[in-house]
Design a protein around this motif. Structure first.
Motif, PDB file in Angstrom:
ATOM      1  N   ARG A 175       0.887  -1.214   0.083  1.00  0.00           N
ATOM      2  CA  ARG A 175      -0.041   0.182   0.115  1.00  0.00           C
ATOM      3  C   ARG A 175       0.879   1.186  -0.005  1.00  0.00           C
ATOM      4  NH1 ARG A 175      -5.453   0.518   1.372  1.00  0.00           N
ATOM      5  NH2 ARG A 175      -5.301  -1.460   2.404  1.00  0.00           N
ATOM      6  N   ASN A 193      -7.166   3.009  -2.154  1.00  0.00           N
ATOM      7  CA  ASN A 193      -6.771   2.629  -0.751  1.00  0.00           C
ATOM      8  C   ASN A 193      -8.359   2.215  -0.236  1.00  0.00           C
ATOM      9  OD1 ASN A 193      -4.083   3.423   1.021  1.00  0.00           O
ATOM     10  ND2 ASN A 193      -4.323   4.566  -0.933  1.00  0.00           N
ATOM     11  N   SER A 198      -6.959  -5.849   3.133  1.00  0.00           N
ATOM     12  CA  SER A 198      -5.567  -6.267   3.962  1.00  0.00           C
ATOM     13  C   SER A 198      -4.591  -6.597   3.420  1.00  0.00           C
ATOM     14  CB  SER A 198      -5.998  -7.088   5.058  1.00  0.00           C
ATOM     15  OG  SER A 198      -6.515  -8.334   4.779  1.00  0.00           O
ATOM     16  N   ASP A 201      -1.487  -4.622   2.784  1.00  0.00           N
ATOM     17  CA  ASP A 201      -0.908  -4.043   4.187  1.00  0.00           C
ATOM     18  C   ASP A 201       0.407  -4.983   4.459  1.00  0.00           C
ATOM     19  OD1 ASP A 201      -2.179  -1.393   4.819  1.00  0.00           O
ATOM     20  OD2 ASP A 201      -3.884  -2.778   5.089  1.00  0.00           O
ATOM     21  N   THR A 302     -13.011  -1.253   4.764  1.00  0.00           N
ATOM     22  CA  THR A 302     -13.953  -0.146   4.269  1.00  0.00           C
ATOM     23  C   THR A 302     -15.227  -0.130   4.358  1.00  0.00           C
ATOM     24  OG1 THR A 302     -11.961   0.402   2.539  1.00  0.00           O
ATOM     25  CG2 THR A 302     -14.111   1.357   2.293  1.00  0.00           C
ATOM     26  N   TYR A 337     -12.980   0.972  12.332  1.00  0.00           N
ATOM     27  CA  TYR A 337     -12.108   1.206  11.283  1.00  0.00           C
ATOM     28  C   TYR A 337     -11.056   1.988  11.622  1.00  0.00           C
ATOM     29  CZ  TYR A 337     -10.917   3.506   6.836  1.00  0.00           C
ATOM     30  OH  TYR A 337     -10.055   3.870   5.639  1.00  0.00           O
ATOM     31  N   ASN A 341      -7.144   0.357  11.548  1.00  0.00           N
ATOM     32  CA  ASN A 341      -6.392   0.831  10.281  1.00  0.00           C
ATOM     33  C   ASN A 341      -5.097   1.790  10.986  1.00  0.00           C
ATOM     34  OD1 ASN A 341      -7.078  -0.078   7.539  1.00  0.00           O
ATOM     35  ND2 ASN A 341      -9.048   0.697   8.471  1.00  0.00           N
ATOM     36  N   SER A 344      -1.836   1.551   9.438  1.00  0.00           N
ATOM     37  CA  SER A 344      -1.884   1.810   7.811  1.00  0.00           C
ATOM     38  C   SER A 344      -1.965   2.904   7.264  1.00  0.00           C
ATOM     39  CB  SER A 344      -2.941   0.482   7.429  1.00  0.00           C
ATOM     40  OG  SER A 344      -3.093   0.853   6.004  1.00  0.00           O
ATOM     41  N   LYS A 346      -3.715   3.562   5.064  1.00  0.00           N
ATOM     42  CA  LYS A 346      -5.114   3.885   4.676  1.00  0.00           C
ATOM     43  C   LYS A 346      -5.926   4.693   5.571  1.00  0.00           C
ATOM     44  CE  LYS A 346      -9.137   1.005   3.745  1.00  0.00           C
ATOM     45  NZ  LYS A 346      -9.621  -0.480   3.476  1.00  0.00           N
ATOM     46  N   LEU A 347      -5.645   4.973   6.575  1.00  0.00           N
ATOM     47  CA  LEU A 347      -6.279   5.719   7.780  1.00  0.00           C
ATOM     48  C   LEU A 347      -5.816   7.271   7.223  1.00  0.00           C
ATOM     49  CD1 LEU A 347      -7.989   6.215  10.057  1.00  0.00           C
ATOM     50  CD2 LEU A 347      -5.921   5.932  11.619  1.00  0.00           C
TER      51      LEU A 347
END
Length: 373
Positions: A175, A193, A198, A201, A302, A337, A341, A344, A346-347
């Motif tokens: 990622r 994203n 997962s 990651d 997500t 969530y 994350n 990650s 992603k957050l």
């Protein structure tokens, strides 16, 4: 059938057999990897890898390409999302290949491989075998099987030491590596994203991107000798002068939009529309998780941020008990969530969306509490 006809058919059969396989390379042949820069289209944001076979004695100068696909394929986007879209291998002349990238103003680099004649011949045969009807098509995968990994596999199968993987920029998570290419493409980064689960990651163990493969080739040694003595710039694109200021396709711009929307969330209609959109996105991500064969799209949390429950909230406000229960449930989902994350990227990428959702929920819960008194 006459003897003459049998003899003619036999000659045709022998002739077909003789030309069904490519002739061997001469001792002047060279095999090199071509790495192409990024482009403006979504499919070209990460660059491209191809492999060139040049043999002036035999009149051969081909570029083998494993990134071919057909937009005319029925249900193209559905197949792409599901993960059963067929890509295929093909070749073009070196001149045509370079010309197309010059036209698109995309960089091209060439790395001639220091191989023995036996290794060159082995790669040559594998390249041509990959064009046979039963071999040329393959199911594209974002990380595991793409235009770069196909070339990596062919080269690794013919050299004693695999191409170096742990090069600079290729040791983080998939990622993080992908996001590094999208710094000026925030909305593409946000979409990627949100849809990736997962698997991305995990820390990278593959050379799956063109420029990382180019770097790995440059640093690889086989029997104490560099596999690539030199990296040659075939074409350097013109650098466009970008205007200063906040780009529309940036996190800063999206954050400004989020601030405006946060101020409008006091309006019931705006909140309702936002909840419906979140709920529909949640259904989409939930369905894709079951529908897709892409491992990168599975186990996607997500659905906690864009929970399908949001779709119900605007329609059950009059039923106070159920409304409060679902509001609390969606709040727990968003918090979960965030927790899942926390380590990650992603957050960070989705943070404006997370904050807008929390603000919307807080306003919804406060107004519901006010009218319930």
């Amino acid at each position: 059938m006459t003897k003459k006809m049998i003899y003619l058919l036999f000659c045709l059969f022998i002739g077909q057999m003789a030309f069904s396989k490519e002739r061997p390379l001469s001792d002047r042949a060279e095999i090199s990897v071509l790495t192409c820069g990024t482009g403006d289209e979504l499919y070209s944001l990460f660059g491209h890898t191809a492999i060139r076979v040049s043999d002036p004695f035999e009149g051969i100068d081909r570029v083998y390409n494993y990134g071919m696909f057909d937009f005319r394929t029925p249900n193209f986007y559905g197949k792409f999302v599901k993960g059963d879209l067929l890509y295929y291998a093909d070749y073009s002349t070196y001149r045509n290949f370079i010309g197309s990238y010059v036209y698109d103003n995309r960089a091209v680099y060439e790395q001639a491989l220091d191989l023995t004649p036996t290794q060159k011949e082995e790669i040559w045969q594998k390249l041509n075998e990959s064009l046979e009807e039963e071999n040329k098509f393959y199911v594209y995968k974002f990380i595991d099987q793409n235009c770069t990994t196909k070339v990596v596999d062919i080269i690794n199968s013919s050299i004693a030491t695999p191409v170096k993987v742990d090069v600079e920029g290729n040791t983080a998570t998939y990622r993080t590596i992908l996001n590094s290419y999208l710094n000026k493409r925030y909305f593409e980064m946000l979409g990627i994203n949100l849809i990736f689960g997962s698997k991305v990651d995990a820390h990278s163990t593959l050379l799956f991107l063109p420029d990382k493969f180019m770097q790995g080739l440059a640093e690889t040694k086989v029997n104490g000798k560099l596999l690539v003595p030199e990296t040659v710039t075939v074409f350097e694109p013109e650098v466009s002068t970008e205007k200063s200021g906040i780009s529309v396709n940036s996190m800063w711009f999206f954050s400004l939009v989020v601030l405006v929307l946060a101020g409008l969330m006091t309006q019931r209609g705006v909140r309702s529309a936002y909840f419906v959109i979140l709920g529909l996105l949640g259904i989409f991500f939930f369905v894709v998780g079951f529908y897709s064969l892409h491992g990168e799209l599975l186990s996607n949390n997500t659905v906690l941020l864009c929970s399908p429950i949001f779709l119900i909230l605007p329609f059950i406000r009059k039923n106070v008990k159920i409304a409060k229960l679902l509001q609390l449930l969606t709040l727990v989902c968003v918090i979960l969530y965030i927790v899942l994350n926390i380590t990650s990227e992603k957050l960070l990428v989705t943070l404006p969306l997370v904050l807008l959702t929390l603000v919307s929920l807080a306003i919804e819960m406060r107004i519901a509490k006010k009218y319930n008194k």
